[in-house]
Motif scaffolding. Structure first.
Motif, mmCIF file in Angstrom:
data_model
loop_
_atom_site.group_PDB
_atom_site.id
_atom_site.type_symbol
_atom_site.label_atom_id
_atom_site.label_comp_id
_atom_site.label_asym_id
_atom_site.label_seq_id
_atom_site.Cartn_x
_atom_site.Cartn_y
_atom_site.Cartn_z
ATOM 1 N N VAL A 204 0.871 -1.179 0.000
ATOM 2 C CA VAL A 204 0.000 0.000 0.000
ATOM 3 C C VAL A 204 0.904 1.223 0.000
ATOM 4 C CG1 VAL A 204 -1.791 1.298 1.223
ATOM 5 C CG2 VAL A 204 -1.808 -1.207 1.294
ATOM 6 N N GLY A 205 0.584 2.203 -0.849
ATOM 7 C CA GLY A 205 1.388 3.408 -0.930
ATOM 8 C C GLY A 205 0.897 4.510 -0.023
ATOM 9 N N LEU A 206 1.663 5.602 0.016
ATOM 10 C CA LEU A 206 1.329 6.760 0.843
ATOM 11 C C LEU A 206 1.534 8.027 0.031
ATOM 12 C CD1 LEU A 206 0.636 7.998 3.627
ATOM 13 C CD2 LEU A 206 3.095 7.987 4.120
ATOM 14 N N LYS A 207 0.537 8.906 0.062
ATOM 15 C CA LYS A 207 0.647 10.211 -0.584
ATOM 16 C C LYS A 207 0.426 11.292 0.469
ATOM 17 C CE LYS A 207 -1.271 13.098 -4.306
ATOM 18 N NZ LYS A 207 -2.118 13.115 -5.523
ATOM 19 N N ILE A 208 1.430 12.144 0.624
ATOM 20 C CA ILE A 208 1.359 13.278 1.537
ATOM 21 C C ILE A 208 0.906 14.485 0.734
ATOM 22 C CG2 ILE A 208 2.644 14.733 3.129
ATOM 23 C CD1 ILE A 208 2.512 11.830 4.045
ATOM 24 N N ALA A 209 -0.197 15.089 1.139
ATOM 25 C CA ALA A 209 -0.741 16.212 0.369
ATOM 26 C C ALA A 209 -1.307 17.261 1.319
ATOM 27 C CB ALA A 209 -1.836 15.729 -0.578
ATOM 28 N N GLY A 210 -1.120 18.506 0.941
ATOM 29 C CA GLY A 210 -1.650 19.614 1.713
ATOM 30 C C GLY A 210 -0.602 20.263 2.589
ATOM 31 N N GLY A 211 -0.095 21.409 2.164
ATOM 32 C CA GLY A 211 0.855 22.164 2.976
ATOM 33 C C GLY A 211 2.312 21.831 2.759
ATOM 34 N N VAL A 212 2.635 20.959 1.810
ATOM 35 C CA VAL A 212 4.035 20.607 1.537
ATOM 36 C C VAL A 212 4.536 21.568 0.458
ATOM 37 C CG1 VAL A 212 5.648 18.778 0.930
ATOM 38 C CG2 VAL A 212 3.519 18.214 2.101
ATOM 39 N N ARG A 213 5.246 22.593 0.882
ATOM 40 C CA ARG A 213 5.630 23.670 -0.045
ATOM 41 C C ARG A 213 7.135 23.799 -0.239
ATOM 42 N NH1 ARG A 213 1.379 25.641 3.084
ATOM 43 N NH2 ARG A 213 -0.482 26.155 1.867
ATOM 44 N N ARG A 214 7.907 23.265 0.691
ATOM 45 C CA ARG A 214 9.356 23.454 0.641
ATOM 46 C C ARG A 214 10.069 22.115 0.643
ATOM 47 N NH1 ARG A 214 11.034 26.807 5.481
ATOM 48 N NH2 ARG A 214 13.042 26.738 4.421
ATOM 49 N N THR A 215 11.272 22.128 0.126
ATOM 50 C CA THR A 215 12.083 20.916 0.082
ATOM 51 C C THR A 215 12.258 20.330 1.475
ATOM 52 O OG1 THR A 215 13.247 21.843 -1.835
ATOM 53 C CG2 THR A 215 14.301 19.998 -0.689
ATOM 54 N N ARG A 240 4.281 9.342 -2.816
ATOM 55 C CA ARG A 240 4.002 10.548 -3.600
ATOM 56 C C ARG A 240 3.819 11.754 -2.683
ATOM 57 N NH1 ARG A 240 1.432 9.316 -8.647
ATOM 58 N NH2 ARG A 240 2.264 7.302 -9.350
ATOM 59 N N PHE A 241 4.024 12.916 -3.264
ATOM 60 C CA PHE A 241 3.669 14.186 -2.642
ATOM 61 C C PHE A 241 2.706 14.903 -3.576
ATOM 62 C CE2 PHE A 241 7.787 13.367 -0.677
ATOM 63 C CZ PHE A 241 7.519 13.639 0.656
ATOM 64 N N GLY A 242 1.600 15.389 -3.040
ATOM 65 C CA GLY A 242 0.673 16.180 -3.830
ATOM 66 C C GLY A 242 0.843 17.649 -3.508
ATOM 67 N N SER A 243 1.196 18.449 -4.511
ATOM 68 C CA SER A 243 1.453 19.865 -4.255
ATOM 69 C C SER A 243 1.434 20.650 -5.556
ATOM 70 C CB SER A 243 2.813 20.038 -3.576
ATOM 71 O OG SER A 243 3.088 21.403 -3.340
ATOM 72 N N SER A 244 1.087 21.917 -5.448
ATOM 73 C CA SER A 244 1.233 22.831 -6.584
ATOM 74 C C SER A 244 2.446 23.734 -6.401
ATOM 75 C CB SER A 244 -0.032 23.694 -6.730
ATOM 76 O OG SER A 244 -0.274 24.430 -5.539
ATOM 77 N N ALA A 245 2.886 23.911 -5.160
ATOM 78 C CA ALA A 245 3.958 24.868 -4.872
ATOM 79 C C ALA A 245 5.324 24.227 -4.698
ATOM 80 C CB ALA A 245 3.613 25.654 -3.602
ATOM 81 N N LEU A 246 5.381 22.953 -4.348
ATOM 82 C CA LEU A 246 6.659 22.317 -4.024
ATOM 83 C C LEU A 246 7.625 22.328 -5.202
ATOM 84 C CD1 LEU A 246 8.451 20.705 -2.088
ATOM 85 C CD2 LEU A 246 7.198 18.636 -2.771
ATOM 86 N N LEU A 247 7.124 22.163 -6.421
ATOM 87 C CA LEU A 247 8.016 22.078 -7.578
ATOM 88 C C LEU A 247 8.873 23.324 -7.721
ATOM 89 C CD1 LEU A 247 8.996 20.493 -10.033
ATOM 90 C CD2 LEU A 247 7.160 21.558 -11.363
ATOM 91 N N ASP A 248 8.317 24.489 -7.481
ATOM 92 C CA ASP A 248 9.096 25.722 -7.611
ATOM 93 C C ASP A 248 10.279 25.716 -6.649
ATOM 94 O OD1 ASP A 248 7.447 26.738 -9.573
ATOM 95 O OD2 ASP A 248 6.188 27.847 -8.169
ATOM 96 N N ASP A 249 10.054 25.275 -5.415
ATOM 97 C CA ASP A 249 11.142 25.260 -4.451
ATOM 98 C C ASP A 249 12.186 24.210 -4.817
ATOM 99 O OD1 ASP A 249 11.990 26.503 -1.830
ATOM 100 O OD2 ASP A 249 12.121 24.385 -1.312
ATOM 101 N N LEU A 250 11.751 23.043 -5.269
ATOM 102 C CA LEU A 250 12.701 22.010 -5.689
ATOM 103 C C LEU A 250 13.606 22.533 -6.798
ATOM 104 C CD1 LEU A 250 10.324 18.898 -5.825
ATOM 105 C CD2 LEU A 250 12.001 19.423 -4.041
ATOM 106 N N GLN A 251 13.022 23.229 -7.759
ATOM 107 C CA GLN A 251 13.818 23.754 -8.866
ATOM 108 C C GLN A 251 14.742 24.884 -8.411
ATOM 109 O OE1 GLN A 251 11.970 23.389 -13.037
ATOM 110 N NE2 GLN A 251 10.282 24.108 -11.760
ATOM 111 N N ASN A 252 14.284 25.676 -7.460
ATOM 112 C CA ASN A 252 15.161 26.719 -6.931
ATOM 113 C C ASN A 252 16.378 26.112 -6.243
ATOM 114 O OD1 ASN A 252 13.618 28.873 -7.821
ATOM 115 N ND2 ASN A 252 12.476 29.060 -5.907
ATOM 116 N N VAL A 253 16.155 25.028 -5.521
ATOM 117 C CA VAL A 253 17.269 24.338 -4.873
ATOM 118 C C VAL A 253 18.213 23.761 -5.921
ATOM 119 C CG1 VAL A 253 17.894 22.314 -3.473
ATOM 120 C CG2 VAL A 253 16.037 23.834 -2.736
#
Length: 265
Positions: A204-215, A240-253
């Motif tokens: 069984v998998g796990l998806k963390i979603a909601g409020g994950v914005r930073r690396t 998995r991580f569900g987010s709309s904002a996390l990708l921007d921070d990952l790319q900035n890093v």
């Protein structure tokens, strides 16, 4: 507490952490105002110069357009996920079945279902089982991620109960939250779900979603997951991580624009 404390990972290699996190991301846009142009932009963001995300998650009416555009930009391997019974979590299994059928017909490759968590708070476990069973029946063999809305359930015992009901009815993933309520993913809820998943006889998998914005947020959750379930669990097939904002921070890093953790939230 909505986000993990960054202090525990402040000295970590953020670039390695970002590289590890990016392929686990479900890049999400679930706004009522989303247009085909918004969804095309989302798909283009999903194929970064540092690698591709696991999936994009959009409303059912945008599934077909997302699949067409991902193919057009040479990224058909990025999966298209959608939501059903979202975000309210009704207790109507027939509605759930119809929405899931339509999503599958539109080309959805993964289904994220909201359970009727209000019914569960009222003591009705059967409603949860019926909802998951309805989606499982309609989506057949597609991955089914079941959103428990852990921030509304609050009680660890109730979160665990909801997760077990979902697994017993056929969930492939347990997902923390819709991102549409005041309290979404929390480390405490993640620990409860990891412990539950560890006890299961099937994967069984796990998806963390909601409020994950930073690396750093993602890193703190990955530490919880790895501690409980092992490093091999951290793979898009299970994590998995569900987010709309996390990708921007990952790319900035990864581009060197962020080289160390910032204090505070």
């Amino acid at each position: 507490m909505n986000a993990p404390d960054s202090a525990a990972i402040a000295s970590a290699d953020l670039a390695n952490l970002a590289r590890r996190t990016l392929p686990l991301l479900d890049l999400t846009s679930l706004n009522e105002q989303d247009t085909p142009v918004c969804i095309r932009s989302l798909c283009e963001r999903a194929a970064t110069r540092f690698g591709k995300v696991a999936a994009v998650c959009v409303y059912p009416e945008h599934v077909h357009g997302a699949r067409v555009h991902l193919a057009a930009i040479g990224s058909p391997e990025i999966r298209v996920a959608t939501v059903v019974n979202f975000p309210d979590g009704s207790a109507d299994p027939e509605r759930i079945k119809r929405e899931t059928w339509r999503a599958v017909s539109a080309g959805a490759e993964e289904i994220d279902l909201v359970i009727p968590w209000r019914s569960l708070l009222a003591g009705d476990s059967v409603a949860v089982s019926a909802a998951v069973d309805a989606a499982r029946t309609a989506c057949i063999s597609l991955p089914l991620k079941v959103i428990l809305e852990t921030g509304e359930l609050k009680d660890p015992a109730l979160i665990r109960h909801a997760g077990q009901l979902a697994i017993d009815a056929g969930a492939d993933f347990l997902k923390t939250s819709t991102g549409k309520v005041p309290i979404n993913a929390t480390p405490d809820a993640a620990r409860v779900l990891c412990e539950l998943i560890r006890e299961q006889a099937r994967p069984v998998g796990l998806k963390i979603a909601g409020g994950v914005r930073r690396t750093e947020d993602a890193g703190a959750y990955l530490a919880i997951i790895e501690h409980t379930l092992g490093a091999a669990f951290i793979h898009p097939a299970r994590c998995r991580f569900g987010s709309s904002a996390l990708l921007d921070d990952l790319q900035n890093v990864l581009s060197g624009q962020r080289q160390q953790a910032r204090g505070g939230y």
